[in-house]
Enzyme design. Structure first.
Site, PDB file in Angstrom:
ATOM      1  N   ALA A  38      76.681   4.317 -28.084  1.00 50.02           N
ATOM      2  CA  ALA A  38      77.489   3.754 -27.004  1.00 50.02           C
ATOM      3  C   ALA A  38      78.331   4.879 -26.446  1.00 50.02           C
ATOM      4  O   ALA A  38      78.439   5.952 -27.035  1.00 50.02           O
ATOM      5  CB  ALA A  38      78.361   2.619 -27.518  1.00 50.02           C
ATOM      6  N   HIS A  93      88.715   3.957 -27.613  1.00 55.42           N
ATOM      7  CA  HIS A  93      88.690   5.223 -26.862  1.00 55.42           C
ATOM      8  C   HIS A  93      89.464   5.141 -25.547  1.00 55.42           C
ATOM      9  O   HIS A  93      89.845   6.178 -25.001  1.00 55.42           O
ATOM     10  CB  HIS A  93      87.248   5.622 -26.553  1.00 55.42           C
ATOM     11  CG  HIS A  93      86.594   6.442 -27.604  1.00 55.42           C
ATOM     12  ND1 HIS A  93      87.170   7.582 -28.123  1.00 55.42           N
ATOM     13  CD2 HIS A  93      85.382   6.306 -28.222  1.00 55.42           C
ATOM     14  CE1 HIS A  93      86.344   8.113 -29.018  1.00 55.42           C
ATOM     15  NE2 HIS A  93      85.260   7.361 -29.100  1.00 55.42           N
ATOM     16  N   GLU A 102      87.499  10.861 -31.885  1.00 53.69           N
ATOM     17  CA  GLU A 102      86.564  10.041 -32.655  1.00 53.69           C
ATOM     18  C   GLU A 102      87.150   9.503 -33.950  1.00 53.69           C
ATOM     19  O   GLU A 102      86.744   8.444 -34.423  1.00 53.69           O
ATOM     20  CB  GLU A 102      85.285  10.837 -32.951  1.00 53.69           C
ATOM     21  CG  GLU A 102      84.534  11.317 -31.710  1.00 53.69           C
ATOM     22  CD  GLU A 102      84.094  10.175 -30.806  1.00 53.69           C
ATOM     23  OE1 GLU A 102      84.091   9.010 -31.254  1.00 53.69           O
ATOM     24  OE2 GLU A 102      83.753  10.446 -29.644  1.00 53.69           O
ATOM     25  N   GLU A 159      84.519   1.716 -28.839  1.00 54.53           N
ATOM     26  CA  GLU A 159      84.563   2.205 -27.460  1.00 54.53           C
ATOM     27  C   GLU A 159      85.852   1.778 -26.754  1.00 54.53           C
ATOM     28  O   GLU A 159      86.420   2.539 -25.973  1.00 54.53           O
ATOM     29  CB  GLU A 159      83.342   1.726 -26.680  1.00 54.53           C
ATOM     30  CG  GLU A 159      82.001   2.072 -27.314  1.00 54.53           C
ATOM     31  CD  GLU A 159      81.894   3.523 -27.732  1.00 54.53           C
ATOM     32  OE1 GLU A 159      81.326   3.782 -28.800  1.00 54.53           O
ATOM     33  OE2 GLU A 159      82.394   4.407 -27.001  1.00 54.53           O
TER      34      GLU A 159
END
Length: 1429
Positions: free
Chosen positions: A309, A348, A367, A345
């Site tokens: 992803a 993020h 990450e 995601e």
């Protein structure tokens, strides 16, 4: 120390290092510009998916910070038709006014290796001044990779392909779609428009909301204009053009999920969970998502997607398996995986998007947080899934295995090249980053941690950070007295992020005192005593009331002193460190403490020890046995408590250990005994999760049920196998899908135990082909490898590399892994297929990295000598064209496999003793007895592949050396013993052999061997015979300003083979016209017929310089043809090869320019297209048209006729040279200058004839001052001929050629770039003065080029694309085999060894020699040799 030295030297020899100066060319210059805004317009035509091209117009506003005439940014394979630069001034009305800045050329091209695009102006750009760059270009819609702007497809209801265009820019691929400053630290706002055909591509998505307007030029086109983005990095830009549709979240209209229309029913989970996860992250960070100004969030499922992803801001993209879910067919593990990935995601959006790591060397800042919160944010929504506990067995424990390697990477590590950047997207950044942040969170408390993160995010929003920024944000929220006295957070965290590995804590109890010490835990090596950490210690005593609940640091183990805890333990009391495995370390207890813990594990009070600490104990003791701290008998003794254990987490850790054990032996007796032992331990837990008892609402029960049943069937428990086979039979006969959570078990065992494999396999393949549910496809694809029939598995493997067979390119490698992981027999089948079909695999995968992984993955599962021998034989007889990078990976895999065989011997011997098996060697086993410590045997060395004539690839000594060293290293460790090595005397490891080995390795490292040329670099033998060249060069008045010339070339040849390709050479030539004619008739009256070509012009290969002209029809054998080219080329200014620019100082003190040539051995191709190998001889007719005032004299190989005035322009003259003899291209030469023919050349030859001094103290002079090295008896200057000084035994060639001083064993080559001499730690700059290498006994002058010290003999470069989110891989779900190795990674390395032999004419004067490690290594080894012996 000796072991570490040998291992590191082996690694250095196998992996040469590029000099830092050269590596920094991949980075944009620091502090050169700040970028403020991009304006991007993409133009897509009706033939978008046929031509696979698009157009673009880009403006970039930036502030220049330094006085310079260069602006450096990035572009990859972008073709520019217009490039402009404007300075932005402000007029009296305070309005911006743009003033054009003249550039040195109309367009520029990026460097093929670094992707750096250098735009040069004719004037110096002012500091602290605003400018705008403007580009018009076209670029490729990528079809052979899933990076940049690339093409994907899916099958519509009519089974026809429907195409879409989508993007993946992280980490270095935005440059493939538009020119940009493509580093994460260069942030700006983006205004984007996309014009496209409205019928073909009705839906266009971008980072922000878009509005459609009909194109004013053509009503069949729409223009989507997107709102201005927040300040963001280029890698986060995304756009998709498709005919998808979307589902909007009813609770949150800013959130939508999009996919192909047929998958709309599978969006429900993503539609529901997305807003909840956004809310969870808003709570954690105390920052609203919409505060960023992004305005919305689309999540889109892409049919072809290389990464799991991608967190594009406002437009998140996923594999279909990572976003789409069918509640009836998809398993619980897929549901959790999808929610975890979405959570990753969404996290993020804060960690990575709002605040971004400044450069990829600190990827963990992005990450690590996303990995941590993919669990913790989801846990806030799914409160019964125990995701905080799952983090331990899914993230911490697998990472500890990876991080135990001697060459493990640190969290912070330099990265320059695209391949090095890709390597930062590995488990260390994800798993370890998340684990370290989790440890810090518990040390300071969750609320304090969240408060610190809020400060960090607010202080740095829309900015780019380094780790120090994070510590500065967090530290004010740490309560007093939490950190060790006299430290701060930066100091405490320093080794955790800057050193690889982690600590092993040794806990000892003596007379009321517990003493804790530390050293690094490392496999197959002695730890460096300097590898120490500040370790937070959370521990539980048996007398504590709230056992294991306090996860803060009760004490700190300091780097330099042991930790002493005073406590009296009663006879049955115990202490356990690392509550809930919050700390990132392993623990070794002394025998007394371990016995106390074991007693509790085997008692009815087992629950007194937290379930995560039970898992921690299992994981630690097995891994401690791997480094010989415990015998395997002791491991089995402790693990006997599993007979009464039914919890998921201890069994998850235990099954990972058992899987590793089974993979390490090929002895069937051991496998059977071990399998029987595991089944005996599993009896109680197997009964606790019945095959037919579903509790799909209980996540942890379901995960435990799946893992236990999977293993029971894998170990052939009759009850399990019978039920799985019956369930598969029912599925075949009724077409009713089985239990969604046991599908993988049922499908796999149905095939593994099939009595009609052909029918059953075809049935399951048919189900795979007919389903459109991505999760079901993934489940079936994994199960299809469970068949044991070789014919069926080979057919399966063939499908994986066959276009339109039904397996997508992104899934091809999973086919291989399913074959060689599901059954032991599959290893041989997959390997045989690999070596028979490596070409096809390479072409289909489109990445050498994937091929490397196949070799390493398969070799890691070799358990028999005959398997290893197969790989040896293959490497000894490599076919032509085998990629060198893959061969290197295969050699390393072989070395590892051979070392593993020796480890296997010792491991098997311990298991034989534990299970009381006889010592007879079986046919499937390598060995069942270990070598005795007193009589070590020399390990088998890995031979470098033999030359094997023209069909075998030649390798240098370094690969063989590295293999030899690794094996010898393993031998020293395992025959002498890790714990005894440091005190063992040299005699016990055969000192004489060791001395010889070190001496030979030093010599080998100092003298690497050039790899044999790839046959594809050569022109095809016997394909053509050349007769004649007709060459006209056209030089304009701006020749020395533009540094370009034009050419028209005809080449007459006889074609000797039926073909549609003609191969010749060209380097840096741009063709405007290419034609081919069939020539018939007589010599006096030839008749030419046009041959249609596939393209109007062609490009030569960047590496080989081979130019392939392709015709649409077959060319006749033994027929005559003429090639015709119109082209432009560069007058070379950065090298003295090809047609290049030189100068001298005239009587007026000004530079006088001339153009001259140096074609030997392979540089004629730089001036005109030709068959540039010496055997292709022909006659040459040459004309040179030039300005008569600028260049009055033109010289060539033959006499020139009187210059003819040009009819079109009387300021030009044309020199026509007489036809040459039959000759090779490298002997062609021409000079255009203002030399006075008679006087200057006479003086030149007179001076040359007087220049030789035969005495031992010789000075060879030219027209500049000599350079002197006081340490030398000879001074050698630039000359037109080589001169030899017999006293110094050195040869120095002219300034355009490299020189070698044999007394210093160094080679100096002309270069356009300064390089660093590691012996003096200084940089040699280009200068008109000679350069002196103080480490050499001679001085070499290069008139206008810097010198290069060849202390380095090799260069390593890598290219690969990363997987953006490996933690998001849906195949790594809890219901699958818990032992899959997360550490599998590799890169494409290309080595270019240099040579220390006497110089020849260098093939490329502009390529600087690399300063690698081999000279340092050789010196180090010699010193080591002298020290030891």
């Amino acid at each position: 120390m000796l072991k570490l030295l040998i291992f590191l030297i082996a690694y250095a020899c196998a992996t040469p290092i590029q000099p830092k100066a050269e590596l920094e060319n991949y980075r944009l210059p620091e502090g050169a510009v700040t970028v403020s805004k991009y304006d991007i317009e993409l133009r897509i035509e009706d033939n978008f998916f046929e031509e696979n091209q698009f157009g673009g117009i880009v403006s970039i506003w930036f502030t220049n910070l330094q006085a310079t005439n260069e602006i450096k940014l990035h572009a990859n394979w972008i073709r520019f038709s217009e490039t402009k630069l404007f300075r932005i001034d402000v007029n009296q009305e305070d309005e911006d006014v743009e003033i054009p800045v003249d550039l040195t050329q109309d367009n520029f091209s990026s460097d093929v290796d670094t992707d750096v695009l250098t735009v040069e102006s004719t004037e110096i750009l002012a500091p602290d001044t605003k400018y705008r760059l403007y580009f018009v270009y076209d670029a490729d819609l990528r079809t052979n990779e899933m990076y940049g702007f690339y093409k994907s497809y899916y099958l519509g209801p009519d089974e026809q392909k429907t195409y879409l265009g989508t993007t993946q820019f992280q980490p270095t691929s935005a440059r493939k779609a538009f020119p940009c400053f493509d580093e994460p630290g260069y942030k700006a706002t983006f205004d984007i428009k996309i014009r496209r055909p409205k019928e073909l591509l009705p839906l266009v998505l971008g980072n922000t909301e878009g509005t459609d307007e009909e194109d004013l030029e053509d009503p069949n086109f729409l223009v989507t204009t997107f709102a201005t983005t927040p300040i963001m990095s280029t890698y986060l830009i995304a756009f998709i053009v498709s005919n998808f549709n979307c589902t909007e979240s009813p609770e949150n209209p800013i959130h939508s999920v999009c996919s192909r229309t047929a998958a709309a029913p599978q969006r429900a989970v993503a539609v529901d969970i997305g807003p909840k996860l956004i809310s969870a992250m808003e709570t954690i960070t105390d920052i609203k998502y919409l505060d960023s100004g992004i305005g919305k969030m689309h999540q889109v499922a892409i049919p072809d997607f290389s990464a799991g992803a991608m967190e594009n801001w406002g437009l998140l993209t996923y594999r279909e398996t990572a976003l789409l879910y069918d509640p009836e067919q998809s398993s619980n593990s897929y549901k959790q995986s999808i929610q975890n990935i979405i959570s990753h995601e969404i996290a993020h959006m804060w960690f990575g998007n709002l605040v971004t790591c400044k450069w990829w060397s600190n990827t963990f800042l992005n990450e690590g947080f996303a990995t941590l919160y993919q669990y913790l944010a989801t846990a806030a929504v799914e409160t019964t899934w125990e995701l905080d506990k799952q983090f331990v067995t899914a993230q911490v424990q697998p990472m500890l295995v990876i991080d135990a390697a001697p060459l493990a990477a640190a969290l912070t590590q330099e990265a320059y090249t695209q391949a090095q950047v890709s390597s930062r997207f590995a488990s260390v950044s994800y798993n370890k980053g998340g684990s370290i942040f989790r440890m810090l969170q518990h040390v300071m408390g969750v609320s304090n941690f969240n408060q610190g993160l809020n400060r960090y995010l607010n202080d740095n929003k829309f900015g780019a950070t380094v780790p120090e920024d994070l510590w500065n944000g967090i530290e004010p929220s740490i309560p007093a007295n939490i950190l060790p006295e006299g430290t701060n957070l930066s100091k405490v965290m320093d080794n955790w992020i800057n050193k690889a590995g982690f600590p092993l804590l040794h806990v000892e109890y003596t007379d009321g005192t517990i003493t804790i010490t530390q050293k690094r835990f490392v496999i197959a090596d002695d730890p460096d005593p300097n590898d120490v950490w500040y370790v937070p210690i959370a521990y539980t005593l048996s007398t504590d009331v709230d056992k294991f609940e306090d996860t803060s640091a009760r004490a700190w183990l300091l780097p330099t002193t042991p930790l002493v805890i005073t406590t009296d333990l009663g006879d049955s009391d115990w202490i356990i460190l690392n509550n809930q495995q919050i700390g990132y370390y392993r623990v070794q207890y002394d025998d007394d403490l371990l016995n106390r813990i074991e007693a509790v594990l085997k008692s009815e009070n087992i629950d007194d020890i937290h379930v995560l600490n039970r898992a921690h104990l299992v994981d630690d003791i097995y891994n401690l046995a791997k480094i010989n701290v415990y015998k395997y008998a002791r491991v089995f003794e402790l693990l006997d408590f599993l007979k009464n254990e039914i919890s998921y987490y201890p069994w998850n850790s235990a099954l990972a250990a058992f899987s590793n054990m089974l993979s390490r032996t090929g002895d069937e007796r051991i496998r059977e005994a071990l399998s029987s032992h595991i089944l005996d331990l599993m009896q109680t837990v197997y009964e606790s999760v019945p095959f037919d008892e579903r509790k799909d609402d209980d996540q942890i029960y379901t995960f435990n049920r799946v893992q236990i049943i999977t293993w029971a069937c894998r170990l052939n428990l009759p009850d399990c196998v019978d039920k799985a086979v019956a369930a598969f039979g029912n599925y075949v006969s009724t077409k009713v899908k089985p239990d969604k959570n046991l599908k993988s078990v049922i499908y796999c065992n149905g095939l593994r135990h099939s009595t009609n494999i052909r029918t059953d396999w075809d049935f399951l393949w048919s189900e795979y082909s007919s389903t459109t549910l991505a999760t079901e496809q993934a489940t079936i694809l994994s199960a299809l490898g469970c068949a044991t029939d070789a014919e069926v598995l080979n057919e399966f493997l063939t499908k994986s590399i066959t276009v339109d067979a039904g397996i997508r390119q992104q899934d091809a490698s999973s086919v291989f892994s399913s074959v060689y992981t599901q059954n032991p027999e599959g290893v041989d089948i997959a390997y045989d297929f690999l070596i028979s079909n490596w070409r096809e695999i390479s072409e289909y995968y489109g990445s050498m990295n994937a091929l490397n992984n196949l070799f390493s993955g398969l070799a890691a599962r070799f358990t028999r000598e005959e398997q290893v021998q197969k790989l040896r034989d293959f490497l000894d007889n490599l076919e032509a064209g085998f990629p060198e990078t893959v061969a290197t990976a295969a050699i390393e895999a072989l070395a590892s496999a051979e070392a593993n065989l020796k480890l296997t011997a010792a491991f098997e011997q311990q298991l034989i003793e534990f299970f009381e098996l006889d010592t007879e060697v079986t046919s499937n086993s390598t060995t069942t007895t270990s070598p005795s410590p007193g009589s070590p045997t020399t390990p088998t060395t890995t031979p470098a592949p033999s030359t094997g004539g023209s069909t075998s690839l030649t390798f240098g000594i370094t690969s063989a050396v590295s293999t030899l060293l690794i094996l010898y290293y393993q031998f020293l460790l395992h025959s002498v013993g890790a714990s005894q090595f440091s005190t063992q005397k040299c005699e016990s490891v055969n000192a004489e052999m060791l001395k010889l080995l070190i001496f030979l390795i030093a010599y080998a490292c100092a003298t690497p061997i050039e790899p044999k040329a790839d046959p594809q670099d050569r022109l095809p033998e016997g394909s053509v015979a050349i007769e004649k060249y007709d060459i006209e060069l056209r030089i304009e008045e701006n020749f020395f300003e533009e540094n370009q010339f034009g050419g028209i070339v005809s080449i007459w040849f006889t074609n000797l083979q039926a073909t549609n390709e003609i191969k010749l050479h060209a380097n840096g030539i741009t063709f405007s016209e290419t034609k081919l004619f069939r020539v018939t008739g007589t010599e006096a009256n030839p008749v030419e017929t046009d041959v249609v070509l596939t393209e109007e012009s062609f490009l030569s290969d960047n590496d080989t310089d081979v130019l392939t002209v392709v015709s649409t029809t077959q060319l006749e054998a033994n027929a005559n043809y003429r090639l015709y080219f119109v082209y432009s080329a560069e007058l070379r200014t950065s090298e003295m090869y090809g047609f290049y620019k030189s100068y001298y100082i005239g009587t007026d003190g000004q530079k006088k320019f001339l153009g001259t040539t140096q074609f030997q051995p392979t540089s004629a191709r730089k001036a005109f297209p030709c068959f540039d190998e010496p055997e292709y001889k022909a006659i040459f007719d040459i004309k040179i048209r030039r300005p008569k005032e600028l260049l009055p004299l033109a010289l060539g190989n033959t006499k020139a006729t009187t210059d003819q005035e040009d009819l079109a322009d009387t300021n030009f003259v044309t020199a026509t040279f007489e036809t040459t003899p039959i000759m090779s291209t490298y002997l062609i030469a021409f000079i255009v200058s203002d030399f006075e023919f008679e006087n200057q050349l006479t003086e030149f030859f007179k001076r040359d004839s007087d220049s030789t001094d035969s005495s031992s103290d010789s000075n060879t002079e030219s027209n500049s001052d000599p350079s002197t090295d006081s340490s030398s008896d000879s001074t050698t200057e630039s000359s037109s001929e080589p001169s030899t000084d017999s006293s110094s035994d050195s040869t120095t060639e002219s300034s355009s050629e490299p020189s070698t001083d044999s007394s210093s064993d160094s080679t100096t080559e002309s270069s356009s770039e300064p390089t660093t001499d590691s012996s003096s730690d200084s940089t040699t700059e280009s200068s008109s003065e000679p350069t002196t290498d103080s480490s050499s006994d001679s001085t070499t002058e290069s008139s206008s080029e810097p010198s290069t010290d060849s202390n380095s003999d090799s260069t390593t470069e890598s290219s690969s694309e990363p997987t953006a989110d490996p933690s998001s891989d849906p195949t790594a779900d809890p219901s699958s085999d818990p032992t899959s190795d997360p550490s599998d990674s590799s890169s494409d390395d290309t080595s270019d060894p240099g040579s220390t032999s006497a110089p020849t004419d260098a093939p490329d004067g502009s390529a600087s020699l690399t300063i690698g490690m081999t000279s340092v290594v050789s010196t180090l080894l010699v010193l080591c040799y002298q020290f030891l012996f």
